[in-house]
Every structure is written in C-alpha cells, then in structure tokens.
Design a protein around this motif. Sequence first.
Motif, mmCIF file in Angstrom:
data_model
loop_
_atom_site.group_PDB
_atom_site.id
_atom_site.type_symbol
_atom_site.label_atom_id
_atom_site.label_comp_id
_atom_site.label_asym_id
_atom_site.label_seq_id
_atom_site.Cartn_x
_atom_site.Cartn_y
_atom_site.Cartn_z
ATOM 1 N N TRP A 173 1.155 -5.124 6.712
ATOM 2 C CA TRP A 173 1.589 -5.856 5.416
ATOM 3 C C TRP A 173 2.903 -6.811 5.667
ATOM 4 C CZ3 TRP A 173 6.607 -5.256 2.501
ATOM 5 C CH2 TRP A 173 6.464 -5.775 1.467
ATOM 6 N N SER A 181 1.563 2.294 9.724
ATOM 7 C CA SER A 181 0.826 1.030 10.339
ATOM 8 C C SER A 181 0.406 0.213 9.437
ATOM 9 C CB SER A 181 -0.526 1.760 10.953
ATOM 10 O OG SER A 181 -1.193 2.351 9.927
ATOM 11 N N GLU A 182 0.028 0.816 7.976
ATOM 12 C CA GLU A 182 -0.370 -0.295 6.784
ATOM 13 C C GLU A 182 0.896 -1.028 6.405
ATOM 14 O OE1 GLU A 182 -1.678 1.987 3.730
ATOM 15 O OE2 GLU A 182 -3.621 2.850 4.645
ATOM 16 N N LYS A 209 2.314 4.663 4.658
ATOM 17 C CA LYS A 209 1.620 4.714 6.021
ATOM 18 C C LYS A 209 2.595 3.562 6.882
ATOM 19 C CE LYS A 209 -2.365 6.654 6.614
ATOM 20 N NZ LYS A 209 -3.629 7.099 7.138
ATOM 21 N N PRO A 226 0.852 -1.257 0.017
ATOM 22 C CA PRO A 226 0.158 0.053 0.137
ATOM 23 C C PRO A 226 0.973 1.392 0.126
ATOM 24 C CG PRO A 226 0.014 -1.040 2.389
ATOM 25 C CD PRO A 226 0.836 -1.902 1.222
#
Length: 128
Positions: free
Chosen positions: A90, A85-86, A83, A70
């Motif tokens: 992942w 947190s993403e 980002k 992402p």
Amino acid sequence: MLDTITFDQLPQAVSKILDELAEIKSMCKDILEMGVNKDPYLTIEEFCAYHPDHPSHQTVRRWKRLGYIPFYKDDETRRVKFKKSEIDAWIASTRHMTRAELNAIREAKILAQRNQIIRGGLDDDYDD
C-alpha cells in the motif's frame, strides 16, 4: 529394518510411537508458526511507528474508515490489525514523487524537446 515386537513389548512400543508422534506434531506446529510470523500483523501503534510519515492514531483510523488501507479485525479482541506485507504494498502504491524527482522528469522533457527542435523542429498540426 523393523524389529520384531513381542506382545510384552507392545505397550512400550505404542508409548514410543505416541511420544514420537507428539514430537512430530510439535515440529509441524513450530514450522507453521514460523510461516505465519514471516508476515506479521501490526497494531495501530506499530503501524504509526512503521509508516514513514508516522501518522497519528486518528489519521490511521480515518484511513481505515474511508477504506484507504487494508486491515483486519482480530476475532477475539476485536482490535484492528494490519498485515505488514499489505501495508508495504500500500505504501509503495500510494507513494508520491519527491520534488527532486518531479524536477528531474520536467528537465528530461525539456531536454527532449530541445533535442527535437535541434534535429528539425517540433511536430505541429498547423498548416501554413
């Protein structure tokens, strides 16, 4: 309790209210910025340093192009950003088991089959 304000004091009172309003706005802005910074964005360089495997820039760009990770593009600079947190999610979702973990699973399966044999044999679908 509210004090009575005379007409002569009105400009000073309005000035004080405006100063306090500016202070409240500043505090709200600080709170919002703190909330945004809880989940910071990473540049490609920061991503490469943060990722456990420390991939090259070319690898990260290929992952991005293929849609594996992402990402976002900054509206002003048009630079790619991620980002945190993403990226954490992942990484956790694409984590492969280590050789030791795979061996432990295999050993547990072998042990379970041995215990089943000792208790009465493996189930089979063959008719004698």
